[in-house]
Write a protein that holds these residues in place. Structure first.
Motif, PDB file in Angstrom:
ATOM      1  N   ALA A  64       1.053  -0.756   0.106  1.00 58.01           N
ATOM      2  CA  ALA A  64       0.234  -0.465  -0.064  1.00 58.01           C
ATOM      3  C   ALA A  64       0.843   1.164   0.139  1.00 58.01           C
ATOM      4  N   GLU A  65       1.692   1.024   0.667  1.00 58.86           N
ATOM      5  CA  GLU A  65       2.640   2.742   0.682  1.00 58.86           C
ATOM      6  C   GLU A  65       3.692   2.861  -0.064  1.00 58.86           C
ATOM      7  N   ALA A  66       4.064   1.258  -0.950  1.00 60.34           N
ATOM      8  CA  ALA A  66       4.529   1.884  -2.074  1.00 60.34           C
ATOM      9  C   ALA A  66       3.649   1.557  -3.297  1.00 60.34           C
ATOM     10  N   GLN A  67       2.445   2.090  -3.267  1.00 62.37           N
ATOM     11  CA  GLN A  67       1.373   1.946  -4.505  1.00 62.37           C
ATOM     12  C   GLN A  67       1.168   3.234  -4.419  1.00 62.37           C
ATOM     13  N   THR A  68       1.060   3.614  -3.243  1.00 58.87           N
ATOM     14  CA  THR A  68       0.092   5.460  -2.671  1.00 58.87           C
ATOM     15  C   THR A  68       1.226   6.594  -3.088  1.00 58.87           C
TER      16      THR A  68
END
Lengths: 297, 297
Positions: A289-293
């Motif tokens: 989630a962090e990487a995609q955000t």
């Protein structure tokens, strides 16, 4: 600590082995993941979301999926539950996983396995985008583990490595015997240990003199799916024993009582590897989630 | 048979070992590949084409590439030669490999390695489309070898398997010790042997008691890049010894004269694994050309 773990601890206390307990370590991992999920939501409005895909109505599989959803919820991770009928085709499942791979609101995808026999499981796994493969089942994730490249780890092998690290088990130069060679357990476990500079022997149903090979191991990883398969007499005194099995009746692949007489460290079942597996799944979902955000900003 | 092989054969005749010679087997493989290339060209007008990419001016690498081009030509395989300056960046190399991956006239791509130090070799390899990865260097090809999925094999490990099969070496249940764990040699060799039901031990520079482990092996694969590293005293009598090393002065990783006193089968260097590597490269280039031509019709 669960009652089962307490019982195991009593046994261990009377013997030579210390327990390698995953429960508390896993709880700490989940706590950190939850804190990161909270920060992500507060700073970007994005709640990490794990999509679970269950095909068919196997009660054990349904229980696993429900447990993963409950743990996600407690960690502040949203979940999307997809349940498909037992007669789903490979094409239908691939289409569903492709849709989830493209859905910007889904950060991680878990396909509960095994899938029904008519489905090409590998084709299904490969429909999961590597960036959302938080269960570490794709070919890309496997090669990334083998080559030390960025990527998600298969959750059980990755959890085993965390457990060994937390208990300060030296891996470099240690002779590790892995029993079992499944694509999501034995094979990646061996590759992660090799990447940590262990000497790694892969053994399996066709291996001759298995007990003799296991007796040479500084570290044994049992991932064979047969209750009480590894006996105490197979172990070198002082060996570190990791039981990745979880068979009917909460029984591992290692004969715990016997192993505890010989090993220096041994994982209980339950309470050893199991909690680490789920904790890594949640941690990797937050990673995703962090990487995609970040990539979208 | 080359003079070197003949000399090895004389040694072997005076000892216990038989030679595992790749030269003739490889010639037969190339002949079959050439026949298929001819049929493809006659029936579709398509000549298989291997693109070779050489970065920098290392003379040994240039020699290898030239040899591969010459062998291709003899087999009726066209080649396209790309030579880039030593100061090429990762981005430039990736761009070149991406272009070749998209070029319908190129069926196979070989990036000669090692590449200069400033280049991210893994990023370069991953720019090769899996369908054109006839040298078997991508993460996809590695995982395919590990999981028994369709894909190209790393040429040296794949050649070793062909050699073992041709000499009827039983693999199921055999204990194989692989010395070396590089991503294109030791690691895939172990995975292919495991897929053939061998018990596989990965050893490397951090392994303790290497000689003792090697002494247990039914099959030894030396892929460490150190001349005469494996000594005769390390071998179990009757072991099968595969020398994948090729060091300066035509010297393998195994001390040949010593090994020939103990082993049952041993590969000479040169004339053992080397020719099999190139033969598989050509065979896989024809495989790729056939598959791509069929897909376009």
């Amino acid at each position: 600590m669960t009652t089962e773990t307490a019982a195991r601890e009593t046994i261990a206390r009377e013997t030579t082995a210390r327990l390698m307990i995953g429960t508390d370590l896993a709880a700490a991992m989940v706590e950190r993941a939850a804190a990161r999920a909270k920060v992500l939501q507060e700073t970007t409005g994005v709640q990490p979301c794990l999509a679970t895909v269950l095909v068919g109505d196997d009660p054990a599989s349904a229980t696993y999926v429900r447990m993963k959803q409950n743990r996600s919820k407690k960690a502040g991770i949203g979940s999307r539950s997809i349940v498909l009928p037992a007669e789903t085709t490979t094409e239908e499942l691939v289409a569903e996983l492709t849709k989830l791979s493209e859905d910007p609101e889904v950060h991680g995808i878990l396909l509960q396995h095994p899938v029904p026999a008519q489905i090409d499981e590998r084709a299904a796994f490969e429909a999961i985008a590597p960036g959302k493969d938080v269960d570490g089942v794709t070919m890309h994730s496997f090669a990334a583990m083998a080559f030390g490249e960025p990527g998600f780890r298969s959750c059980t092998p990755g959890g085993i490595l965390r457990l060994l690290e937390a208990y300060d088990v030296p891996l470099a130069g240690a002779h590790t015997v892995v029993i079992g060679r499944s694509p999501i357990l034995g094979k990646p476990a061996g590759m992660l240990l090799l990447a940590s500079n262990a000497t790694v022997t892969y053994t399996h149903s066709r291996t001759k003199d298995l007990a003799e090979l296991v007796r040479q191991a500084d570290i044994v990883v049992a991932a064979v799916g047969k209750p009480n398969f590894v006996r105490g007499s197979w172990l070198k005194p002082g060996a570190v024993v990791v039981d990745a099995g979880y068979n009917e009746g909460n029984v591992g692949d290692v004969h715990f009582e016997e192993a505890a007489q010989v090993a220096s460290l041994v994982t209980p079942v339950p309470g050893g590897v199991g909690p680490m597996t789920i904790a890594l799944l949640l941690e990797q979902t937050v990673d995703a989630a962090e990487a995609q955000t970040a990539a979208r900003r």
